[in-house]
Each structure stands twice: as structure tokens, then as C-alpha cells.
Design an enzyme around this catalytic site. Structure first.
Site, PDB file in Angstrom:
ATOM      1  CB  THR A 258       1.235  -1.342  -1.683  1.00  0.00           C
ATOM      2  OG1 THR A 258       1.559  -1.640  -0.128  1.00  0.00           O
ATOM      3  CG2 THR A 258       0.087  -0.198  -1.328  1.00  0.00           C
TER       4      THR A 258
ATOM      5  CB  CYS B 241      -2.001   1.971   6.120  1.00  0.00           C
ATOM      6  SG  CYS B 241      -1.265   1.483   7.354  1.00  0.00           S
TER       7      CYS B 241
ATOM      8  CG  HIS C  37       1.259  -0.046   2.907  1.00  0.00           C
ATOM      9  ND1 HIS C  37       0.394  -0.553   2.293  1.00  0.00           N
ATOM     10  CD2 HIS C  37       0.811   0.590   3.947  1.00  0.00           C
ATOM     11  CE1 HIS C  37       0.400  -1.368   3.569  1.00  0.00           C
ATOM     12  NE2 HIS C  37      -0.781  -0.163   4.099  1.00  0.00           N
TER      13      HIS C  37
END
Lengths: 161, 206
Positions: free
Chosen positions: A23, A29, A46
Site C-alpha cells: 500500500t 491513514c 489501509h
């Protein structure tokens, strides 16, 4: 051949050895990895926000720390992973912008990390490593072969968890 | 709450025009700050699922300087102003009256100057829109980051993504005449405030 599986924002994927789950650009995040080292099954989420209660009904579970961990755990156990063997790592949750503003949104990264830890604790999953907070973005590659997470950043180079 | 996927082409055109007028004023302000001509491209309006928004950026993992402001008032949402890192250094040189190329890293003073540029451009952009819709728009104190732009946008997606899965972004690219500075001005209106804006523009039912 290992397959590279891309996990976008608000997505969650489960892979087997030798898959590599990646990711990119975790700012505020966070990436949460779950891994069963015996079966070499891993999951990567994620997530964007701490809790589902912040959302409307029918929301995407992979947006939130609590529902993403639950869904990932469930999916891995369905594939044969054992709850007691599963270990977790958390990456990201930075405060990207330096500002005099008191906008609580700027600190959402910290709240994401706290929420993920809380859910892991409640689910009795061991947190074995983390690389969280501070002020920089991270990209990660999670190997279902080794369980290792490679963390890349522009500001701090590379490290392995 | 407006679902941005259902905007009509007339509404999209009206919002683009809003972006065009705002960007025109912001470009004039930047031009006055650096004493150079600033050109702007026609604004692009994108309606994207959350996970594709980061693809709007040309080079999502390159080192960029981002200035972020949140908006309150009749149009709520976020503004992100992006400069490639080297271009931000050139901008600082021009602002401080130094030779372009002399700044190699941003000092705290340079960072403050860039935040101030972000505030000034955003205020110009918003003032133009405020006149159009006849209501004041108020930006927050600016925040600054230098890192991958992709990871700066995630904060904005977090704010919007709590309620929606699709995001509208109005983006304008601008360039200084000698091409030492290019930048992107991105406006992410909160869908909750779009209805009122479309109404004042007279296109809420068109």
C-alpha cells in the site's frame, strides 16, 4: 512467483505465501497487517478512520480500524489461520501538516493508531511492531512469506519491521 | 446530501466556471507577490471514488510541498496547494528577492512564507467565489507539509470520506512565465455545501 497485491485507500486484502501486499502513501491513514506465521497467511488493511460509529449504515468496513480488523480476522480464520497465532503490525498515522490550527482533523493519525491498538487489545491479538506517528508519509510492502513489513519513506529512508 | 455523481453537465460547467474565476484571481495575487506573469490552465473537474482521487496528482510519490487549508462558511471543504519541492524553493527565492536557485532547503522562515502564500492565494480564490455567491467564505490557518502528495491528500479524503464514497475536486494548474514554478490548486468542496452553492448560481434544478 510471488504476486504483488495492491491495497488502495479504504481497502483490505488477504494473501498467502508468496504474495506481497503493498500500500502506498500512508499519511494520516494507517496500514494494519495481520499474520499467521505457521500458515503464512497475511492480511493488510489501509484504513482512514478510527471507528464505524462515525459512519452511516452499509459503510465500507475497510474504511475503519475496528471493522477492518474484524473482517480481516474473520477472513483469515476462514482460510485456516488460528486466532492465537495471529500477530499484528501498525504503520502510518502521521501528522502530515505543521500548523498552528487547532483543527482536530490534523491529529486524526494519532486517533487512528490509538483505535487500532484498542481493537487489537480487545481481540487479544499481539501487536509485535509499529512504525507510527511523526510527520512523514510511508509506503509499505508486506511479505506473506516472511511476515516482514518493509517501510519506505522520502524523509527517513527504508526500514523493516 | 448531494451525490456528486448525479451532477448535471450544466452544474459541472457552473462549478468549473467558479473554479476558473477563483483561479484567475489567485493567479493575479501570485503574480503580484513574485513580480512575474502567471498563466493558468482551464480548470479540471473530477468526480472520483475515494481510492482514485490520489491519481489526480501527476507524480503522486514525488517530493512536493503542500499547503492545506480547511474552509468554513457557505462553501465548506478543503484546499490543497501543491508545488514540486524544487519549484517551492524557486518560489521562496522570488518572494525573498534572492537569486533563483540559491535556496537549497526550506528554513522555518521559508515555510512561514510559503504558508502565507497559501493563505493569500486561497483568500483571493475564495473572495472571487464569495462575490459570485454573495456569501463570505473563511479559510483556516494554513498547514504545511513536504512529502509525497498522495499522503497529503489522504487527510482530505479522511474528512470527506466519513460521509461519502465519491469526491469532487476542482483542480487548476498554474505556471510562472519562465517555468521555474508550476503548481496545482485543488479545491475539494464538501458535498454538504454544494446544494447552496448551486442554488445561488441558479443551477440547482438544471
Amino acid at each position: 512467483m510471488s504476486e504483488v497485491v495492491n491495497v488502495e485507500i479504504a481497502e483490505m486484502k488477504i494473501g498467502h505465501n508468496p504474495d506481497v501486499l503493498v500500500t502506498s502513501a500512508l499519511g494520516s491513514c494507517i496500514g494494519i497487517t495481520l499474520y499467521d506465521p505457521a500458515l503464512k497467511i497475511g492480511g493488510l488493511a489501509h484504513i482512514m478512520l478510527p471507528e464505524t460509529k462515525m459512519a452511516k449504515e452499509g459503510a465500507n468496513p475497510a474504511k475503519f480500524a475496528d471493522t477492518a480488523i474484524e473482517a480481516m480476522l474473520e477472513g483469515m480464520i476462514k482460510l485456516g489461520a488460528k486466532h492465537s497465532r495471529i500477530e499484528a503490525k501498525i504503520i502510518g498515522g502521521a501528522r502530515m501538516f505543521s500548523s498552528a490550527s487547532s483543527n482536530p482533523l490534523l491529529d486524526i493519525g494519532t486517533r487512528n493508531v490509538a483505535a487500532a491498538k484498542h481493537v487489537l487489545h480487545r481481540k487479544r491479538i499481539r501487536l509485535v511492531a509499529e512504525d507510527t506517528g511523526e510527520d512523514y508519509a510511508r509506503c509499505i510492502e508486506f511479505s506473506c512469506f516472511s511476515g516482514k513489513v518493509k517501510v519506505r519513506s522520502l524523509k527517513r529512508g527504508e526500514k523493516e519491521l | 446530501l448531494i451525490d456528486v455523481r448525479n451532477l448535471t453537465s450544466l452544474q459541472v460547467d457552473a462549478l468549473k466556471e467558479v473554479g476558473n474565476i477563483g483561479a484567475g484571481h489567485a493567479a493575479t495575487s501570485l503574480s503580484q507577490l513574485v513580480g512575474k506573469e502567471i498563466m493558468i490552465k482551464a480548470p479540471r473537474l473530477n468526480i472520483l471514488p475515494l481510492k482514485e482521487v490520489q491519481r489526480v496528482i501527476k507524480d503522486p510519490q514525488a517530493l512536493m510541498v503542500g499547503i492545506y487549508l480547511s474552509l468554513e462558511g457557505n462553501l465548506s471543504g478543503s484546499v490543497l496547494l501543491l508545488f514540486p519541492y524544487d519549484d517551492a524553493l524557486s518560489l521562496v527565492d522570488m518572494l525573498m528577492g534572492r537569486n533563483v536557485g540559491s535556496t537549497k532547503a526550506l528554513s522555518p522562515l521559508d515555510e512561514s512564507a510559503l504558508k502565507e502564500v497559501g493563505s493569500i492565494l486561497t483568500c483571493s480564490y475564495l473572495n472571487a467565489i464569495a462575490q459570485l455567491i454573495g456569501a463570505p467564505l473563511i479559510p483556516s490557518v494554513p498547514g504545511l507539509a513536504f512529502d509525497m502528495a498522495e499522503a497529503m491528500i489522504d487527510l482530505i479524503l479522511i474528512e470527506l470520506g466519513e460521509a461519502v464514497d465519491y469526491v469532487l475536486v476542482i483542480e487548476t494548474e498554474f505556471t510562472e512565465a519562465s517555468r521555474k514554478i508550476t503548481g496545482e490548486f485543488m479545491l475539494f468542496p464538501n458535498p454538504g455545501s454544494l446544494q447552496a452553492v448551486l442554488e445561488t448560481l441558479g443551477v440547482s434544478n438544471l
